[in-house]
Design a protein around this motif. Structure first.
Motif, PDB file in Angstrom:
ATOM      1  N   CYS A  28       0.838  -1.198   0.000  1.00 39.38           N
ATOM      2  CA  CYS A  28       0.000   0.000   0.000  1.00 39.38           C
ATOM      3  C   CYS A  28       0.877   1.252   0.000  1.00 39.38           C
ATOM      4  O   CYS A  28       1.744   1.404   0.852  1.00 39.38           O
ATOM      5  CB  CYS A  28      -0.911   0.000   1.225  1.00 39.38           C
ATOM      6  SG  CYS A  28      -1.904   1.515   1.386  1.00 39.38           S
TER       7      CYS A  28
ATOM      8  N   CYS B 288      -3.250   0.474   7.767  1.00 37.22           N
ATOM      9  CA  CYS B 288      -3.716  -0.335   6.641  1.00 37.22           C
ATOM     10  C   CYS B 288      -4.560  -1.502   7.119  1.00 37.22           C
ATOM     11  O   CYS B 288      -4.491  -1.908   8.270  1.00 37.22           O
ATOM     12  CB  CYS B 288      -2.515  -0.890   5.855  1.00 37.22           C
ATOM     13  SG  CYS B 288      -1.604   0.363   4.945  1.00 37.22           S
TER      14      CYS B 288
ATOM     15  N   CYS C 243      -4.235  -0.684   0.116  1.00 35.40           N
ATOM     16  CA  CYS C 243      -4.979  -1.648   0.913  1.00 35.40           C
ATOM     17  C   CYS C 243      -6.463  -1.291   0.828  1.00 35.40           C
ATOM     18  O   CYS C 243      -6.833  -0.176   0.464  1.00 35.40           O
ATOM     19  CB  CYS C 243      -4.490  -1.647   2.363  1.00 35.40           C
ATOM     20  SG  CYS C 243      -4.973  -0.170   3.293  1.00 35.40           S
TER      21      CYS C 243
ATOM     22  N   HIS D  29      -7.508   1.899   2.892  1.00 36.41           N
ATOM     23  CA  HIS D  29      -7.172   3.205   2.308  1.00 36.41           C
ATOM     24  C   HIS D  29      -7.932   3.450   1.009  1.00 36.41           C
ATOM     25  O   HIS D  29      -8.322   4.563   0.705  1.00 36.41           O
ATOM     26  CB  HIS D  29      -5.666   3.325   2.084  1.00 36.41           C
ATOM     27  CG  HIS D  29      -4.929   3.712   3.326  1.00 36.41           C
ATOM     28  ND1 HIS D  29      -3.911   2.965   3.867  1.00 36.41           N
ATOM     29  CD2 HIS D  29      -5.102   4.790   4.153  1.00 36.41           C
ATOM     30  CE1 HIS D  29      -3.473   3.559   4.975  1.00 36.41           C
ATOM     31  NE2 HIS D  29      -4.172   4.663   5.176  1.00 36.41           N
TER      32      HIS D  29
HETATM   33 ZN   LIG Z   1      -3.045   1.176   3.400  1.00 40.58          ZN
END
Ligand SMILES: [Zn+2]
Ligand SMILES: [Zn+2]
Ligand SMILES: [Zn+2]
Length: 325
Positions: free
Chosen positions: A64, A72, A118, A121
């Motif tokens: 990520c 995350c 991820c 996010h």
């Molecule tokens: Zn993330």
């Protein structure tokens, strides 16, 4: 350091068409006075939260690009590095993307995905994609209204968030880099001029996200396609030879060039005439459209009018004919 004065123009200068009781232009269904009319009398499209719901997870997913915030999820998502809403519409061309072999590519949205965010996010930032899509549709509607031959001179007005567009540009630029892809930008290679990934990640994941970019709608017609109104999205990183770094990125939506300047120590300030405009006028032969651009709380209040000529129906037909089949 000299203090900067933020000036909010008086309401009569705004000249917006919505009264307190009208349906809000954001399509919330609420009256304008209870929705996107800010207390100081400006139209203000709210960004909404883009921060993952607390508490933080304490986990940094290795793939990520926002993992610096240690917030995350364990699952990685297939992120559309160009907002899905911009590319999933039938008939839309993704053209002039620097990594494309062909000049024009009708693409499926799923072709332009990569595992770079991820799940947590990705979903937190999804309002930015919705705002970008909204801006795209607003430009389309503005151009359609302005080009239609009509006896009615009634003006079409719409509202988009400039604040959200800047954050979306940061996300899209960082996402593009995070895919690991390389392509030529003139004589340069994209990977040799990385965007400030760490700063972008910090700014996007801050409790109050902040923009590291400034939107300019260039008054120079060369920045835009020859005629507006092509149903297309394209992007172009801008590399400054003297500074040896990436200084801006241009996204063209519907042929309109939106230039996002990276703010870090930019020695040449962008042209103030088109900088963070509050209104963009699209002027057609019979009537015009006005796009109001809202800028959050503490921004300069200067009003910039940009008069842009949309494609004539004839230009559009010619373009369509030459790009079909
Ligand atoms: Zn993330
Ligand atoms: Zn509203
Ligand atoms: Zn997506």
């Amino acid at each position: 350091m000299a203090s900067r004065r933020w000036v909010v123009p008086p309401q009569d200068q705004w000249d917006f068409p919505w009264t307190r009781g009208d349906r809000c232009p954001c399509e919330s269904g609420k009256p304008f006075g209870d929705c996107c009319l800010s207390p100081d009398g400006r139209p203000l499209l709210k960004l909404g939260p883009i921060h993952p719901t607390p508490p933080a997870t304490g986990y940094a997913h290795p793939r990520c690009y926002l993992n610096r915030s240690c917030d995350c999820s364990r699952t990685i998502s297939r992120e559309h590095y160009i907002s899905r809403g911009l590319i999933s519409r039938p008939g839309l061309k993704v053209r002039g993307m620097p990594w494309q072999a062909e000049p024009v590519m009708a693409t499926s949205a799923d072709a332009l995905t990569s595992k770079i965010l991820c799940q947590r996010h990705n979903s937190a930032l999804s309002p930015l994609d919705a705002h970008a899509q909204r801006a795209f549709l607003a430009l389309e509607a503005a151009q359609m209204h302005a080009t239609k031959a009509s006896l009615s001179r009634k003006r079409f007005s719409t509202l988009i968030s400039g604040e959200a567009l800047e954050l979306w540009a940061m996300k899209t630029l960082a996402g593009l880099y995070a895919t690991g892809m390389d392509f030529k930008v003139g004589p340069y290679r994209f990977r040799d001029y990385p965007p400030p990934m760490a700063n972008i990640a910090d700014a996007l994941t801050a409790t109050s996200p902040r923009s590291l970019m400034r939107l300019e709608v260039p008054t120079d017609p060369d920045a835009h396609e020859a005629s507006l109104g092509r149903s297309a999205v394209s992007t172009l990183p801008v590399i400054d030879e003297d500074q040896g770094r990436l200084v801006a990125v241009i996204f063209r939506l519907q042929g309109l060039g939106l230039k996002f300047h990276l703010d870090e120590g930019a020695p040449t300030p962008p042209d103030p005439r088109g900088l963070r405009p509050h209104m963009i006028d699209v002027v057609g032969p019979d009537r015009s459209s006005r796009i109001y651009v809202s800028w959050g709380d503490a921004r300069p209040g200067q009003i910039v009018f940009l008069k842009l000529k949309p494609a004539t129906p004839r230009q559009k037909d010619a373009w369509r004919a030459s790009h079909q089949g």
